[in-house]
Design a protein around this motif. Structure first.
Motif, short mmCIF file in Angstrom:
data_model
loop_
_atom_site.label_atom_id
_atom_site.label_comp_id
_atom_site.label_asym_id
_atom_site.label_seq_id
_atom_site.Cartn_x
_atom_site.Cartn_y
_atom_site.Cartn_z
N TYR A 79 0.84 -1.20 0.00
CA TYR A 79 0.00 0.00 0.00
C TYR A 79 0.87 1.25 0.00
N SER A 80 0.53 2.18 -0.87
CA SER A 80 1.13 3.52 -0.76
C SER A 80 0.05 4.52 -1.16
N LYS A 81 -0.11 5.56 -0.37
CA LYS A 81 -1.14 6.55 -0.63
C LYS A 81 -0.75 7.37 -1.84
N LYS A 82 -1.62 7.43 -2.84
CA LYS A 82 -1.32 8.19 -4.05
C LYS A 82 -1.36 9.69 -3.74
N LEU A 83 -0.55 10.44 -4.44
CA LEU A 83 -0.50 11.89 -4.28
C LEU A 83 -1.87 12.48 -4.61
N GLY A 84 -2.44 13.25 -3.72
CA GLY A 84 -3.74 13.86 -3.96
C GLY A 84 -4.92 12.95 -3.68
N PHE A 85 -4.68 11.77 -3.06
CA PHE A 85 -5.78 10.84 -2.77
C PHE A 85 -6.64 11.40 -1.66
N GLN A 102 -13.02 10.09 -2.52
CA GLN A 102 -13.72 11.27 -3.03
C GLN A 102 -13.01 11.72 -4.31
N MET A 103 -13.75 12.32 -5.24
CA MET A 103 -13.15 12.79 -6.50
C MET A 103 -12.06 13.81 -6.18
N PRO A 104 -10.81 13.54 -6.54
CA PRO A 104 -9.70 14.42 -6.16
C PRO A 104 -9.80 15.81 -6.79
N LEU A 105 -9.18 16.77 -6.14
CA LEU A 105 -9.24 18.16 -6.59
C LEU A 105 -8.79 18.32 -8.03
N GLN A 106 -7.69 17.63 -8.40
CA GLN A 106 -7.16 17.81 -9.76
C GLN A 106 -8.09 17.24 -10.82
N ARG A 107 -9.05 16.42 -10.42
CA ARG A 107 -10.05 15.92 -11.38
C ARG A 107 -11.36 16.71 -11.30
N ARG A 108 -11.59 17.40 -10.18
CA ARG A 108 -12.80 18.23 -10.05
C ARG A 108 -12.66 19.55 -10.80
#
Length: 150
Positions: free
Chosen positions: A45-51, A55-61
Motif C-alpha cells: 500500500y502507498s497513498k497516491k498523491l492527492g488521494f 472522493q473525487m480528487p481536486l485535480q479531477r474536479r
C-alpha cells in the motif's frame, strides 16, 4: 569502577524497535499493528498523491482549459537600465555579449537573450543578443552603440 556501573559507550547500542508480525507470542502478531481490513492493512500500500479517500480528487474536479504551445521559444529579457547599471558598476566597458551576461548571472547558459527597452542607456555599447525590441535597438543606436543579432 566495578561491574555494577559498567555501561556501553554513548550511541553504540541502538534499540531494535518492536518486531512486528513475528507470531502470537510476541504480542505483535495477528494483524501486526495494522488494524483490520482496508487498503492500509495490505502489503504494497502507498497513498497516491492527492488521494482523498475515494472522493473525487481536486485535480479531477477542477476543469482544464487552455493549451501549451510545444514550439514556444522562451527568451530571457534584459532591460537597458540593467545594462546601464552594469556600466555604472564598472562591470562592462564597451561590449556586451552572452559571456558577460552569463558571468553577471543575468542569463543561464542555455538561455536565449532578448534586450528590452525599459530605462535609458547613456553608454556607447556594442550589444550582442539573440533578439532586440525595436525601442531597445533604437535606444542603443541613439547612444552611439550597435545592436548585433547573434
Amino acid at each position: 569502577m566495578d561491574l555494577s556501573n559498567l555501561k556501553p559507550a554513548e550511541g553504540s547500542v541502538k534499540s531494535q524497535g518492536k518486531r512486528i508480525g513475528r507470531g502470537q507470542g510476541s504480542g505483535k502478531g495477528g494483524t501486526a499493528t495494522r488494524g483490520h481490513k482496508g487498503a492500509k492493512s495490505r502489503s504494497g500500500y502507498s497513498k497516491k498523491l492527492g488521494f482523498e479517500g475515494g472522493q473525487m480528487p481536486l485535480q479531477r474536479r477542477v476543469p482544464k482549459f487552455g493549451f501549451t504551445n510545444i514550439n514556444r521559444v522562451e527568451y530571457q529579457g534584459i532591460n537597458l537600465d540593467t545594462l546601464q547599471q552594469l556600466v555604472d558598476d564598472k562591470k562592462i566597458k564597451d561590449t556586451v555579449d552572452f559571456e558577460i551576461l552569463f558571468t553577471n548571472r543575468l542569463a543561464g547558459k542555455n538561455d536565449l537573450v532578448k534586450i528590452l527597452g525599459r530605462g535609458e542607456l547613456k553608454a556607447k555599447l556594442k550589444v550582442s543578443a539573440h533578439k532586440f525590441t525595436a525601442s531597445a535597438k533604437a535606444a542603443i543606436e541613439a547612444a552611439g552603440g550597435e545592436a548585433v543579432t547573434i
